[in-house]
Design a protein around this motif. Sequence first.
Motif, PDB file in Angstrom:
ATOM      1  N   SER A 228       0.827  -1.211   0.000  1.00 35.36           N
ATOM      2  CA  SER A 228       0.000   0.000   0.000  1.00 35.36           C
ATOM      3  C   SER A 228       0.856   1.253   0.000  1.00 35.36           C
ATOM      4  O   SER A 228       2.001   1.250   0.472  1.00 35.36           O
ATOM      5  CB  SER A 228      -0.914   0.014   1.224  1.00 35.36           C
ATOM      6  N   VAL A 229       0.278   2.334  -0.500  1.00 33.09           N
ATOM      7  CA  VAL A 229       0.980   3.606  -0.471  1.00 33.09           C
ATOM      8  C   VAL A 229       1.222   4.046   0.964  1.00 33.09           C
ATOM      9  O   VAL A 229       2.243   4.695   1.263  1.00 33.09           O
ATOM     10  CB  VAL A 229       0.211   4.680  -1.266  1.00 33.09           C
ATOM     11  N   ALA A 230       0.338   3.687   1.883  1.00 30.63           N
ATOM     12  CA  ALA A 230       0.512   4.062   3.292  1.00 30.63           C
ATOM     13  C   ALA A 230       1.768   3.411   3.867  1.00 30.63           C
ATOM     14  O   ALA A 230       2.541   4.058   4.598  1.00 30.63           O
ATOM     15  CB  ALA A 230      -0.714   3.652   4.102  1.00 30.63           C
ATOM     16  N   ALA A 231       2.007   2.143   3.527  1.00 27.81           N
ATOM     17  CA  ALA A 231       3.199   1.451   4.030  1.00 27.81           C
ATOM     18  C   ALA A 231       4.461   2.045   3.434  1.00 27.81           C
ATOM     19  O   ALA A 231       5.483   2.212   4.121  1.00 27.81           O
ATOM     20  CB  ALA A 231       3.094  -0.037   3.714  1.00 27.81           C
ATOM     21  N   LEU A 232       4.417   2.394   2.152  1.00 33.00           N
ATOM     22  CA  LEU A 232       5.573   3.005   1.497  1.00 33.00           C
ATOM     23  C   LEU A 232       5.852   4.394   2.061  1.00 33.00           C
ATOM     24  O   LEU A 232       7.006   4.765   2.305  1.00 33.00           O
ATOM     25  CB  LEU A 232       5.327   3.088  -0.006  1.00 33.00           C
ATOM     26  N   VAL A 252      12.936  12.821  -7.338  1.00 34.46           N
ATOM     27  CA  VAL A 252      12.476  11.725  -8.187  1.00 34.46           C
ATOM     28  C   VAL A 252      12.361  10.461  -7.344  1.00 34.46           C
ATOM     29  O   VAL A 252      13.056  10.307  -6.329  1.00 34.46           O
ATOM     30  CB  VAL A 252      13.451  11.522  -9.369  1.00 34.46           C
ATOM     31  N   LEU A 253      11.474   9.560  -7.756  1.00 34.14           N
ATOM     32  CA  LEU A 253      11.327   8.237  -7.149  1.00 34.14           C
ATOM     33  C   LEU A 253      11.729   7.213  -8.196  1.00 34.14           C
ATOM     34  O   LEU A 253      11.260   7.277  -9.341  1.00 34.14           O
ATOM     35  CB  LEU A 253       9.880   8.013  -6.705  1.00 34.14           C
ATOM     36  N   THR A 254      12.602   6.255  -7.830  1.00 37.92           N
ATOM     37  CA  THR A 254      13.111   5.291  -8.800  1.00 37.92           C
ATOM     38  C   THR A 254      12.863   3.857  -8.338  1.00 37.92           C
ATOM     39  O   THR A 254      12.738   3.584  -7.142  1.00 37.92           O
ATOM     40  CB  THR A 254      14.625   5.477  -9.045  1.00 37.92           C
ATOM     41  N   GLU A 262       3.305  -0.612 -10.360  1.00 38.41           N
ATOM     42  CA  GLU A 262       2.995  -0.808  -8.938  1.00 38.41           C
ATOM     43  C   GLU A 262       2.223   0.396  -8.416  1.00 38.41           C
ATOM     44  O   GLU A 262       2.756   1.507  -8.308  1.00 38.41           O
ATOM     45  CB  GLU A 262       4.287  -0.996  -8.149  1.00 38.41           C
ATOM     46  N   GLU A 263       0.954   0.163  -8.081  1.00 41.61           N
ATOM     47  CA  GLU A 263       0.066   1.274  -7.718  1.00 41.61           C
ATOM     48  C   GLU A 263       0.584   2.080  -6.531  1.00 41.61           C
ATOM     49  O   GLU A 263       0.505   3.301  -6.516  1.00 41.61           O
ATOM     50  CB  GLU A 263      -1.348   0.751  -7.432  1.00 41.61           C
ATOM     51  N   GLY A 264       1.106   1.395  -5.515  1.00 35.90           N
ATOM     52  CA  GLY A 264       1.588   2.127  -4.340  1.00 35.90           C
ATOM     53  C   GLY A 264       2.704   3.085  -4.665  1.00 35.90           C
ATOM     54  O   GLY A 264       2.726   4.230  -4.192  1.00 35.90           O
ATOM     55  N   LEU A 265       3.644   2.660  -5.504  1.00 39.93           N
ATOM     56  CA  LEU A 265       4.752   3.527  -5.893  1.00 39.93           C
ATOM     57  C   LEU A 265       4.267   4.666  -6.786  1.00 39.93           C
ATOM     58  O   LEU A 265       4.721   5.808  -6.650  1.00 39.93           O
ATOM     59  CB  LEU A 265       5.831   2.706  -6.612  1.00 39.93           C
ATOM     60  N   ILE A 266       3.338   4.363  -7.686  1.00 43.12           N
ATOM     61  CA  ILE A 266       2.786   5.404  -8.558  1.00 43.12           C
ATOM     62  C   ILE A 266       2.068   6.462  -7.731  1.00 43.12           C
ATOM     63  O   ILE A 266       2.222   7.670  -7.942  1.00 43.12           O
ATOM     64  CB  ILE A 266       1.835   4.768  -9.594  1.00 43.12           C
ATOM     65  N   ALA A 269       4.633   8.662  -5.747  1.00 39.25           N
ATOM     66  CA  ALA A 269       5.257   9.679  -6.598  1.00 39.25           C
ATOM     67  C   ALA A 269       4.299  10.837  -6.842  1.00 39.25           C
ATOM     68  O   ALA A 269       4.698  12.010  -6.825  1.00 39.25           O
ATOM     69  CB  ALA A 269       5.709   9.060  -7.919  1.00 39.25           C
ATOM     70  N   ALA A 270       3.009  10.505  -7.060  1.00 35.52           N
ATOM     71  CA  ALA A 270       2.015  11.559  -7.283  1.00 35.52           C
ATOM     72  C   ALA A 270       1.861  12.430  -6.045  1.00 35.52           C
ATOM     73  O   ALA A 270       1.753  13.657  -6.146  1.00 35.52           O
ATOM     74  CB  ALA A 270       0.684  10.941  -7.680  1.00 35.52           C
ATOM     75  N   GLU A 271       1.849  11.817  -4.867  1.00 36.88           N
ATOM     76  CA  GLU A 271       1.771  12.589  -3.623  1.00 36.88           C
ATOM     77  C   GLU A 271       2.950  13.537  -3.479  1.00 36.88           C
ATOM     78  O   GLU A 271       2.808  14.678  -3.027  1.00 36.88           O
ATOM     79  CB  GLU A 271       1.741  11.645  -2.415  1.00 36.88           C
ATOM     80  N   LEU A 272       4.124  13.050  -3.844  1.00 34.46           N
ATOM     81  CA  LEU A 272       5.339  13.854  -3.712  1.00 34.46           C
ATOM     82  C   LEU A 272       5.460  14.901  -4.812  1.00 34.46           C
ATOM     83  O   LEU A 272       6.251  15.835  -4.701  1.00 34.46           O
ATOM     84  CB  LEU A 272       6.573  12.943  -3.742  1.00 34.46           C
TER      85      LEU A 272
END
Length: 417
Positions: A228-232, A252-254, A262-266, A269-272
Amino acid sequence: MSESVIGQVATTATSQARADVIDGFLGTTRRYTTSSAEGLKQAWDECDLIISHLALGATTRLIAGLLVNKKTDPGVVVVDEAGRFVVPLVGGHVGGANELARKVAEGLGATAVLTTATDALGLPGLDTLGWDTSGDLAGVTRAVIDQRPVALVREHPWPLPALPSNVTEPGVERVERRGTHVKVLPPPADPQARILLSDSTAVPDDLPTVVLHPKSLVIGMGCNRGTSVAALRELLDATLGVHGLAKSSIGVLTSVDAKADEEGLIELAAELGVDFVTYPAAELAEYQVPNPSAHAEDAVGTSSVSEASVLAHGAGLIVEKTKTPEATIAIGRTEPRGRLAIVGLGPGAADLLTPRARKVLSESAVVIGYRPYVAQIRSILRPGTEIVSTGMGTEDMRTALAIEKAREGRNVAIVCG
């Protein structure tokens, strides 16, 4: 990143015709052509920047109740009925209204009326450099404007536009150049304020200090499928906190190509508000990393995702891999680079310079060239620009100096005919 959404509130035939002209050089904008009050309210909710074709006083009254926070409110620019003046009303720096006013004025052949102190004096606003700030922005800006001694501390040589002569860098020799003659100036007085370029969260309290956070950090992450994005986010925040790094300095996120969807990483990145960049596993496998993983190699074809993707993006590793049962993270810092630009002056008159040439010159801390060429554009340079103008036969010296200054992390322009 997405372009700013610009709306135009134009309720009369004359203003709508002028809005058409503005669309011609800005690109298509959103139109609000019904009631002025309703149009401004709707544009306020939907746009990043608003061009109001109402009187300045009317616009002020109509938006007064909508103002909340200068960091989030849209920038508002007012164009008068005759199209002669363009006035940024709110959001001059942070909201982008000053820059929009300049573009609109240039396109209309009008005058941009900029009343923010730094713009009026030809100085760069410290909050207009594309970097987040923390600390005493207002106090340090006032010290710069008031010509009080201000120290510029760059933890790494990230380039800046020219700053006035009262802003000096400790440990950097101050010189005055007249042709090929160089005079070393005496040390400045003790600073009364400080500009600090840093990707850390620390703000010194011994002097009024504003911290500028350059987009220097590269965040490499790998994770289990479906994390999940919350865990990341929790892993990112904890890692930044332990190492005292500023979230606003993330550039940047790599990751590895296998995580491109991967939805959580996507979502992270959008949040950031940064790009999400992935690299092929075969490319990542070529990097030597301090913490390789057999599990990662079995799962995605490379023994490192977080550390290797940071290195693949050209950054130096500053935080080695940290992991949870769900994800890994590593952090790198990109090497700051100065810029060396060659600026052609065209026909020679300052008013015939291209917009791009003007922009480069305004962003340059050092301008170097043949004496007659520099004289042609000296009047449009920012206060504090280091100007090196020499005669015939000194081309090699000018070129060597320009390269040296760029390597120091300066924005440098060489002007030529």
